[in-house]
Design an enzyme around this catalytic site. Structure first.
Site, PDB file in Angstrom:
ATOM      1  CD  GLU A  65      -3.808  -2.172   7.401  1.00 10.38           C
ATOM      2  OE1 GLU A  65      -2.717  -2.465   6.909  1.00 10.38           O
ATOM      3  OE2 GLU A  65      -4.401  -1.113   7.141  1.00 10.38           O
ATOM      4  CB  SER A  71       4.779  -0.974  12.153  1.00  9.62           C
ATOM      5  OG  SER A  71       4.286   0.353  12.277  1.00  9.62           O
ATOM      6  CE  LYS A 111       0.460   3.858   4.892  1.00  6.55           C
ATOM      7  NZ  LYS A 111      -0.138   3.976   6.223  1.00  6.55           N
ATOM      8  CD  GLU A 141      -3.249   5.892   6.402  1.00 12.09           C
ATOM      9  OE1 GLU A 141      -3.196   5.918   5.156  1.00 12.09           O
ATOM     10  OE2 GLU A 141      -2.328   5.414   7.098  1.00 12.09           O
ATOM     11  N   GLY A 167       1.929   2.857  10.617  1.00  7.74           N
ATOM     12  CA  GLY A 167       2.867   3.955  10.412  1.00  7.74           C
ATOM     13  C   GLY A 167       3.516   4.457  11.685  1.00  7.74           C
ATOM     14  CG  ASN A 222      -1.701   1.282   1.370  1.00  7.36           C
ATOM     15  OD1 ASN A 222      -1.823   2.034   0.402  1.00  7.36           O
ATOM     16  ND2 ASN A 222      -2.242   1.543   2.548  1.00  7.36           N
ATOM     17  CG  HIS A 229      -6.019   2.145   4.979  1.00  2.36           C
ATOM     18  ND1 HIS A 229      -5.614   3.142   5.846  1.00  2.36           N
ATOM     19  CD2 HIS A 229      -4.959   1.319   4.845  1.00  2.36           C
ATOM     20  CE1 HIS A 229      -4.356   2.912   6.199  1.00  2.36           C
ATOM     21  NE2 HIS A 229      -3.933   1.818   5.616  1.00  2.36           N
TER      22      HIS A 229
END
Ligand code: PEP
Length: 249
Positions: free
Chosen positions: A167, A212, A13, A97, A173, A11, A95
């Protein structure tokens, strides 16, 4: 029990450029194909470029989001059929985010999964709890609620045609990773949830861990029985690091 082929998904991003696509694809193609199935989810605007550079490679293309609408007056949206047309086979949906920054509710995530499936795109449905939710022992309640919204909309069998990604939001991150045991506990519960709807789908579906993952911690995470691969953010920007993670799967 069936053996599930490992799946490792990059991904990017909102990172990358046409030059980065060429360099990444060149570096990855120079290495022997990994045994794991692989996909690269890139910004929609780079998918055409990647389709050229990754043709004749084992890396499938994916998007990072999709519109819940099929076509029409939806300025700024990208439809599932457009993503298929440019060569995408996978799409990340829900996701964290997108859930926290762009208002993707459980209902909208379910609608996007339905739109993706209608065009033959394989959804990677992301679920995960925040740190506050984990600290108040709500992890399983949250991820089960997120996944049930999708199963209620499209069914467990359809879910298994794509993948699920666990996740934990606090691990994305941040450099913090769930321990293999913590992740396995959630993966096992998600599989049991799917089994309540459809045991065959539960056996077949790949449940990826994301948060991560790096070359140094991938093997231990992937050795867990219900962790079938990974969704890799930061580390996937380096073709070499992503390859090393694929090799660990
Ligand atoms: C992600 O964006 O899906 C992700 C897991 O990011 P990172 O690997 O950087 O934590």
């Amino acid at each position: 029990m069936m053996t599930r082929r490992a799946l490792v998904v990059a991904n990017w991003k909102m990172n990358g450029s046409t030059a980065a696509c060429e360099a990444w694809a060149g570096a990855f193609k120079a290495l022997p194909a990994p045994e794991a199935e692989t996909a690269l989810c890139a910004p929609a605007v780079l998918l055409g470029c990647l389709a050229q550079h990754l043709s004749q490679s084992c890396v499938a293309l994916g998007a990072q989001d999709v519109s819940e609408y099929a076509s029409g007056a939806y300025t700024g949206e990208t439809s599932a059929s457009m993503l298929r047309d440019i060569g995408a086979r996978w799409v990340i949906i829900g996701h964290s985010e997108r859930r926290t920054l762009f208002g993707d509710t459980d209902a909208r995530v379910a609608a996007k999964v339905r739109a993706a499936l209608a065009c033959g795109l394989k959804p990677i449905v992301c679920v995960g709890e925040t740190l506050a939710e984990r600290e108040s022992s709500q992890t399983l309640r949250i991820v089960e609620k997120q996944l049930t919204a999708v199963i209620d909309a499209v069914g467990a069998q359809a879910l298994a045609s794509g993948a699920v990604a666990y996740e934990p939001v606090w691990a994305i991150g941040t450099g913090k990773t769930a321990t293999p045991d913590e992740a396995q506990h959630v993966h096992c519960n998600l599989r049991e949830l799917i089994a309540r709807f459809d045991p065959k789908a539960a056996d077949a579906v790949r449940i990826l861990y994301g948060g991560s993952v790096k070359p140094s911690n991938a093997a231990e995470l992937f050795s867990q029985p219900d962790i079938d691969g990974g969704l890799i953010g930061g580390a996937s920007l380096s073709a070499q690091d992503f390859y090393a993670i694929c090799q660990a799967a």
